[in-house]
Design a protein around this motif. Structure first.
Motif, mmCIF file in Angstrom:
data_model
loop_
_atom_site.group_PDB
_atom_site.id
_atom_site.type_symbol
_atom_site.label_atom_id
_atom_site.label_comp_id
_atom_site.label_asym_id
_atom_site.label_seq_id
_atom_site.Cartn_x
_atom_site.Cartn_y
_atom_site.Cartn_z
ATOM 1 N N ARG A 64 1.822 16.533 -0.715
ATOM 2 C CA ARG A 64 1.798 15.199 -0.141
ATOM 3 C C ARG A 64 3.205 14.672 0.044
ATOM 4 N N ARG A 65 3.326 13.655 0.903
ATOM 5 C CA ARG A 65 4.592 12.981 1.136
ATOM 6 C C ARG A 65 4.332 11.491 1.045
ATOM 7 N N ASP A 66 5.085 10.797 0.212
ATOM 8 C CA ASP A 66 4.882 9.370 0.019
ATOM 9 C C ASP A 66 5.908 8.585 0.815
ATOM 10 N N MET A 67 5.437 7.620 1.620
ATOM 11 C CA MET A 67 6.350 6.709 2.280
ATOM 12 C C MET A 67 6.824 5.680 1.266
ATOM 13 N N PRO A 68 8.107 5.249 1.306
ATOM 14 C CA PRO A 68 8.590 4.257 0.362
ATOM 15 C C PRO A 68 7.957 2.910 0.654
ATOM 16 N N LEU A 69 7.769 2.147 -0.391
ATOM 17 C CA LEU A 69 7.130 0.854 -0.245
ATOM 18 C C LEU A 69 8.100 -0.239 -0.634
ATOM 19 N N PRO A 70 8.419 -1.146 0.283
ATOM 20 C CA PRO A 70 9.310 -2.235 -0.071
ATOM 21 C C PRO A 70 8.627 -3.206 -1.023
ATOM 22 N N VAL A 105 0.849 -1.187 0.000
ATOM 23 C CA VAL A 105 0.000 0.000 0.000
ATOM 24 C C VAL A 105 0.888 1.242 0.000
ATOM 25 N N GLN A 106 0.634 2.160 -0.910
ATOM 26 C CA GLN A 106 1.379 3.411 -0.934
ATOM 27 C C GLN A 106 0.805 4.343 0.121
ATOM 28 N N ILE A 107 1.660 4.815 1.023
ATOM 29 C CA ILE A 107 1.229 5.641 2.145
ATOM 30 C C ILE A 107 1.530 7.105 1.852
ATOM 31 N N VAL A 108 0.496 7.947 1.917
ATOM 32 C CA VAL A 108 0.648 9.383 1.730
ATOM 33 C C VAL A 108 0.256 10.051 3.035
ATOM 34 N N VAL A 109 1.184 10.806 3.642
ATOM 35 C CA VAL A 109 1.000 11.312 4.998
ATOM 36 C C VAL A 109 0.987 12.833 5.020
ATOM 37 N N ALA A 110 -0.078 13.406 5.605
ATOM 38 C CA ALA A 110 -0.117 14.842 5.857
ATOM 39 C C ALA A 110 0.772 15.153 7.053
#
Length: 309
Positions: free
Chosen positions: A267-273, A241-246
């Motif tokens: 937006r800021r995207d968390m990296p996804l393994p 799941v691609q995580i986008v965090v405010a």
């Protein structure tokens, strides 16, 4: 506050009583031991277990700043001229208010609140499902709603819910709402879940979207000491799941470019393994753009920091 609103977040409690979330969490445990409320991840609700659902007036007062930030980011994912579906909920209502400015957009929804937010947008076409009105959340549900979605195909579905875990995905406490949400998912090429921190780690009765069908989660920044939320976000990322965090405090994080996005919102995207699992096909690489690759190193540091917390 819980009796008045049906639910409340630890962050809001700490702000109101002007103390730390650690202190608030300890007091909430004591109140739960007395049977006065039920703890939920990031907050507390009136007693009632998996089947209890707060009505719209209660939900509208919960995590309002976070929902606003989430809606700002989610709106930036929508392209001009796109066709999407938007489910019922207070967070999706906030999203709809921002979509009113997107020209050529077609929005299919079962939510009267979403339709109302878009009613005066002269460049947006709104398509309502049929169905029976569910007054607690102003949504159309039942076989009429589900049948009206048959044969429909759009690019994205934007959904909210009562709880989100890496193990079960998105869930809700009402069977009819869950059934319509599943029909919305079937109509969409990808699924974007909008869930504030109070939903993370919470599990309710009816599953709506399993984790492997969630393309992206748009959420807010968990508290620094909230190990459970950080672990849940990492578990979701590990499953593709691609995580986008405010950003913290409800403010959006610094902007990052991404192909296919309109550029509205930050937006800021968390990296996804690993790789993203695609329903009905083999593994697909989640990210291939040079822009996102350039950001990967800094985002790995962010995930490492979340793990340490």
């Amino acid at each position: 506050m819980v009796r008045a609103n049906g639910a409340v977040s630890l962050r809001e409690l700490a702000r109101v009583v002007q103390t730390s979330e650690v202190t608030v969490r300890r007091d909430v445990r004591a109140l739960e031991a007395e049977g006065l409320l039920d703890r939920r991840h990031g907050g507390a609700v009136l007693p009632g277990g998996f089947t209890r659902e707060s009505g719209f007036p209660q939900k509208s007062h919960l995590a309002t700043a976070e929902k606003t930030a989430i809606a700002d980011l989610a709106a930036g994912l929508v392209e001009e001229g796109e066709a999407i579906v938007v489910g019922a909920g207070t967070t999706t209502q906030e999203l709809a208010r921002r979509l009113a400015r997107v020209p050529g957009l077609t929005v299919v929804t079962n939510s009267l609140l979403v339709a109302q937010a878009l009613a005066h947008a002269n460049r947006v076409e709104v398509v309502m499902t049929g169905g029976t009105l569910r007054g607690s959340n102003y949504a159309l549900v039942g076989s009429g709603a589900e049948q009206s979605l048959q044969g429909l195909r759009v690019s994205r579905a934007f959904l909210s819910g009562s709880g989100l875990t890496a193990e079960r995905g998105l869930s809700t406490s009402n069977m009819l709402s869950a059934s319509v949400d599943r029909a919305l998912v079937q109509a969409a090429g990808e699924v974007v879940v909008l869930a504030d921190h109070t939903k993370l780690g919470s599990d309710t009765m009816f599953q709506t979207v399993p984790t492997d069908l969630i393309t992206r989660l748009v959420t807010d920044e968990p508290a620094a000491h909230d190990d459970r939320a950080a672990a849940e976000l990492q578990a979701l990322a590990d499953q593709g799941v691609q995580i986008v965090v405010a950003g913290s405090g409800g403010a959006p994080a610094p902007a990052s470019a991404e192909p296919g996005a309109s550029g509205r919102g930050n937006r800021r995207d968390m990296p996804l393994p690993g790789q993203r699992r695609t329903h009905g096909s083999g593994p697909q690489p989640l990210r291939g753009s040079a822009v996102l690759a350039e950001q990967a190193q800094g985002e790995r540091a962010r995930v490492a920091d979340l793990r340490r917390r």
